[in-house]
Design an enzyme around this catalytic site. Structure first.
Site, PDB file in Angstrom:
ATOM      1  N   GLU A   8      13.131  26.414  51.244  1.00 24.24           N
ATOM      2  CA  GLU A   8      11.674  26.893  50.585  1.00 24.24           C
ATOM      3  C   GLU A   8      11.688  26.205  49.286  1.00 24.24           C
ATOM      4  O   GLU A   8      12.469  26.325  48.593  1.00 24.24           O
ATOM      5  CB  GLU A   8      11.644  28.346  50.455  1.00 24.24           C
ATOM      6  CG  GLU A   8      11.711  29.177  51.884  1.00 24.24           C
ATOM      7  CD  GLU A   8      11.510  30.796  51.454  1.00 24.24           C
ATOM      8  OE1 GLU A   8      11.183  31.080  50.470  1.00 24.24           O
ATOM      9  OE2 GLU A   8      11.796  31.385  52.401  1.00 24.24           O
ATOM     10  N   GLU A  36       8.100  37.654  42.159  1.00 22.84           N
ATOM     11  CA  GLU A  36       9.107  37.218  41.703  1.00 22.84           C
ATOM     12  C   GLU A  36       9.899  38.079  40.530  1.00 22.84           C
ATOM     13  O   GLU A  36       9.225  38.314  39.735  1.00 22.84           O
ATOM     14  CB  GLU A  36       9.207  35.588  41.103  1.00 22.84           C
ATOM     15  CG  GLU A  36       8.368  34.861  42.080  1.00 22.84           C
ATOM     16  CD  GLU A  36       8.886  34.572  43.589  1.00 22.84           C
ATOM     17  OE1 GLU A  36      10.191  35.072  43.727  1.00 22.84           O
ATOM     18  OE2 GLU A  36       8.260  34.191  44.438  1.00 22.84           O
TER      19      GLU A  36
END
Length: 249
Positions: free
Chosen positions: A31, A42
């Site tokens: 990724e 995140e």
């Protein structure tokens, strides 16, 4: 095993070196994060990596160029992971065309609700890009079924209701129950678990009930650690990163 990197971190000039190192370390797919100022899913390590990349001037075009360079010498699947705003700004149709032309295999867009994804999904399918959607511990069963129908490639199973890099110590029984349930519901696609995996032991325990696992924050932190050692050459840093990735597998 999937491995996440942020494009342009810790320096735009080494993205291809890091992609190659992760590839050599045995990643089954990669990724590549598209830096964004507001990476909502995140935790601090990946937020920091995105900020550093943006401060260094990394653009979407730079990320697509990194995919092109990687694809010249590897056929390891590579997915672009990021957020919908930069794609909208780039233009969905043009983004999907260029992503496919560069050699990307799919997209993971955490802040794009599946029920609102039709415009991007249409462009992705038109250009041969898989769309991967996410489920979490609070995802209702009917929604899991819908996400399984809409996803291509695999379903991303978020291990916890939290951010990437959040520890999973003390939550294993709860996570295991959730993964067993998700495994029963998601039958069209492979099920891969991510968020909170720091070690090979974490990966082994979580992936008992899935088809594989994804590691991001731990890899980003390892990269930061390697770049904090000025005595290491670029070649040595790449070799040590490949060894770290191999240790997870």
């Amino acid at each position: 095993m999937g491995i996440f990197l942020t494009s342009g971190f810790p320096d735009p000039s080494v993205t291809n070196l890091l992609l190659n190192a992760v590839d050599q370390g045995g990643a089954d797919f990669i990724e590549l994060g598209m830096p964004h100022s507001d990476p909502l899913a995140e935790g601090l390590p990946i937020q920091h990596s995105s900020t550093c990349a943006l401060q260094a001037g990394v653009t979407m075009q730079n990320t697509l160029e990194a995919v092109t360079a990687f694809r010249k010498h590897s056929d390891t699947p590579l997915l672009l992971m990021g957020y919908i705003n930069p794609i909208l700004r780039f233009g969905m149709e043009e983004f999907c065309k260029q992503a496919a032309s560069a050699g990307a295999d799919g997209l993971i867009i955490p802040d794009l609700p599946p029920q609102e994804s039709s415009p991007l999904r249409e462009q992705a399918q038109k250009n041969g890009l898989n769309m991967v959607f996410l489920v979490a511990p609070n995802t209702p069963t009917e929604r899991m079924e819908e996400i399984d129908r809409m996803s291509d490639g695999f379903v991303y199973c978020v291990s916890i209701t939290g951010l990437t890099g959040t520890g999973i110590t003390g939550r294993m029984d709860m996570i295991t129950t959730y993964l067993k349930h998700a495994r029963q519901i998601i039958t069209k696609n492979p099920l891969l678990v991510g968020f909170g995996i720091q070690t090979q032991e974490d990966a082994h325990r979580l992936s008992k009930h899935t088809d594989g696992f994804i590691v991001g924050s731990a890899v980003v932190k390892e990269i930061e650690h390697l770049w904090a050692r000025p005595n290491l050459s670029l070649t040595e840093r790449g070799r040590l990163l490949a060894r770290f990735v191999r240790s997870l597998k």
